[in-house]
Design an enzyme around this catalytic site. Structure first.
Site, PDB file in Angstrom:
ATOM      1  N   ASP A   1       0.822  -1.217   0.000  1.00 18.59           N
ATOM      2  CA  ASP A   1       0.000   0.000   0.000  1.00 18.59           C
ATOM      3  C   ASP A   1       0.856   1.267   0.000  1.00 18.59           C
ATOM      4  O   ASP A   1       2.007   1.248   0.436  1.00 18.59           O
ATOM      5  CB  ASP A   1      -0.920   0.017   1.236  1.00 18.59           C
ATOM      6  CG  ASP A   1      -0.132  -0.064   2.532  1.00 18.59           C
ATOM      7  OD1 ASP A   1       0.806  -0.885   2.603  1.00 18.59           O
ATOM      8  OD2 ASP A   1      -0.426   0.700   3.469  1.00 18.59           O
ATOM      9  N   GLU A   2       0.275   2.317  -0.477  1.00 23.42           N
ATOM     10  CA  GLU A   2       0.820   3.680  -0.347  1.00 23.42           C
ATOM     11  C   GLU A   2       2.319   3.782  -0.615  1.00 23.42           C
ATOM     12  O   GLU A   2       3.027   4.461   0.115  1.00 23.42           O
ATOM     13  CB  GLU A   2       0.538   4.211   1.078  1.00 23.42           C
ATOM     14  CG  GLU A   2      -0.929   4.255   1.418  1.00 23.42           C
ATOM     15  CD  GLU A   2      -1.184   4.579   2.887  1.00 23.42           C
ATOM     16  OE1 GLU A   2      -2.119   5.341   3.159  1.00 23.42           O
ATOM     17  OE2 GLU A   2      -0.459   4.074   3.772  1.00 23.42           O
ATOM     18  N   SER A   3       2.762   3.152  -1.712  1.00 14.72           N
ATOM     19  CA  SER A   3       4.201   3.219  -2.030  1.00 14.72           C
ATOM     20  C   SER A   3       4.479   4.473  -2.859  1.00 14.72           C
ATOM     21  O   SER A   3       4.926   4.394  -4.005  1.00 14.72           O
ATOM     22  CB  SER A   3       4.625   1.954  -2.779  1.00 14.72           C
ATOM     23  OG  SER A   3       4.498   0.838  -1.940  1.00 14.72           O
TER      24      SER A   3
END
Ligand code: TNX
Length: 470
Positions: free
Chosen positions: A281-283
């Site tokens: 997630d949220e890279s």
């Protein structure tokens, strides 16, 4: 002195019979005997029966029969007997949970309940990275969530603020990377022995542990422990804030894949469950191409280590297939990408099921970026109605995550998780057509006293008329 016999039709059931005795003995003070199947009258007894011919083949399905003389639970599998025991427990007065012997009469309604879950994956997540929670706290949590027939506990074991599981081939991850947490507290980590103990403890409650190592973003603790994992070889400082999206493993280095392989191999070796969650997630600090290449490669590493990959919804941008699970949390389109590639989805909507969201604007712990989630909102959603075109077969189940940026103690965990998890668990177990808020609200009103007896610091929502006599 009252006595009750627990009758089992298979030696396999002895641990469950013992569990039942441990549950009923403290408050009742009765003497209990565990016996193998008997032919004499079964008055004043509770029978647990494995029965291959039981018509519901789902391994968690059970039938609970209560008449004036006898209680019986049957299932094709131990899982079903255990879930049935939770129903039996909930039908008894709340004082049954007392650890002190009480002089009460223990009445239970007669009837027959034939029951099975709507979804096979019913999970909650505990983030032990933002704030560390030790094995004893995790075990206590397992005991509590089992009451609501949750069958999966996802442990978020690494993030920017701390690496929380011993990796023998990369020791600095914990000797350095576990030293702190949000707010600068002392952090901590689980040894592999602790983890194994948690896994086997959970198995007694028929709960599967799903380990998550979040990659390639959310990795500052690793980047602070091994300079070589950074593209510039510069070690990062430990981080105690709450921002997301600033860290990334160096996806173009072979060392990164050696690291991923070692971590996934060591954790997989002590994880009997079939899943390994790679985060994803949220890279925001990884370029799109690097992200896709990384997920594609790590996915093969997970498979090589004998596990099935789970990733947060963003991983559906990579090449996945029906052997992967994706965890929808925010953007329906990503779930659609996953379904189109054949993957099943875990429905985990931030707007309804994020247990770190506040109950109202006055709640002292928790966040509000996704929604304010009162007990009703946590109950009323339908997993089938959040993603356009999704069908029942695309959904393996549901999960309610607890992120712990604001959660510091076991009491904080309880407060945010209970009673909302009871409603979310019902959404996982019961067909949407049978759910009803007013009916749930009434049933929940009888759980306050039960949770108090269990030492659960639940939130006494004003939407529920809590019944102190039950
Ligand atoms: C988003 S949900 C995150 C977490 C945070 C959480 C706080 C998701 C996959 N990522 O990193 O802890 O919001 O609510």
């Amino acid at each position: 002195m009252d006595e009750t016999t627990v009758i089992i039709n298979s030696e396999e059931l002895r641990p469950l019979a013992q569990y039942l005795v441990e549950l009923l003995k403290p408050a009742t003070g009765f003497s209990f005997f565990i016996k193998n199947r008997v032919s004499e009258p079964r008055e004043r007894s509770i029978s647990l029966n494995l029965d291959e011919s039981f018509k519901l083949k789902n391994k968690e399905a059970y039938r609970l029969t209560i008449d004036e003389h006898h209680i019986e639970i049957i299932s094709t599998k131990n899982e079903g007997i255990f879930r049935g025991l939770q129903t039996l427990r909930q039908l008894l007065p709340a004082t049954i949970e007392s650890k002190r012997q009480l002089s009460e009469s223990w009445e239970i309604a007669t009837g027959i309940i034939t029951d099975q879950p709507e979804y096979s994956y019913r999970s909650t997540m505990l983030d032990i990275s933002r704030h560390f929670f030790d094995a004893a706290t995790i075990k206590r949590h397992i005991r509590n969530i089992a009451l609501y027939k949750i069958n999966t506990l996802h442990l978020h074991l690494s993030d920017d603020q701390g690496w929380r599981i011993e990796i023998k081939s990369w020791p600095n991850l914990t000797t350095h990377g576990a030293k702190t947490e949000v707010g600068g507290g002392k952090g901590g980590f689980l040894t592999q022995e602790d983890y194994k103990e948690i896994v086997s403890y959970a198995a007694r409650y028929f709960i599967t542990i799903v380990p998550e190592i979040d990659m390639p973003g959310h990795t500052n603790a690793a980047l602070a422990s091994y300079p070589g994992l950074n593209c510039d070889n510069q070690v990062r400082d430990l981080y105690t804030g709450t921002e997301v999206g600033f860290s990334s493993l160096c996806t173009n280095k072979e060392l990164t894949y050696q690291f991923a392989d070692d971590v996934i191999r060591e954790i997989s070796a002590i994880t009997p469950g079939r899943y390994f969650h790679i985060g994803g997630d949220e890279s925001h600090a990884t370029t799109h191409k690097d992200y896709i290449d990384f997920i594609n490669r790590v996915r093969t590493i997970v498979k090589k280590n004998g596990k099935q990959m789970i990733g947060w919804e963003e991983v559906a941008q990579a090449s996945i297939d029906s052997s992967d699970l994706i965890q929808f949390w925010n953007q329906p389109q990503t779930a659609i990408n996953g379904i189109e590639q054949g993957a099943q989805v875990i429905i985990s909507p931030a707007k309804y099921a994020y247990l770190d969201m506040k109950y109202n604007s006055n709640t002292l712990t928790g966040q509000n970026w996704a929604a304010i989630i009162d007990v009703k909102r946590a109950y009323v959603w339908n997993p089938l109605l959040l993603v356009n075109g999704i069908t029942k077969k695309d959904i393996i189940g549901i999960e309610a995550p607890l992120w712990t940026e604001t959660v510091k103690t076991a009491d904080d965990i309880d407060y945010l998780v209970f009673p909302r998890l009871a409603g979310i668990a019902e959404t996982g177990w019961t067909p949407a057509s049978q759910k009803n808020w007013n009916n749930f609200r009434k049933r929940l009103s009888k759980h306050g006293k039960r949770m108090t007896q269990l030492g659960i610091n639940y939130y006494p929502s004003p939407l529920v008329a809590w019944d102190s006599n039950q």
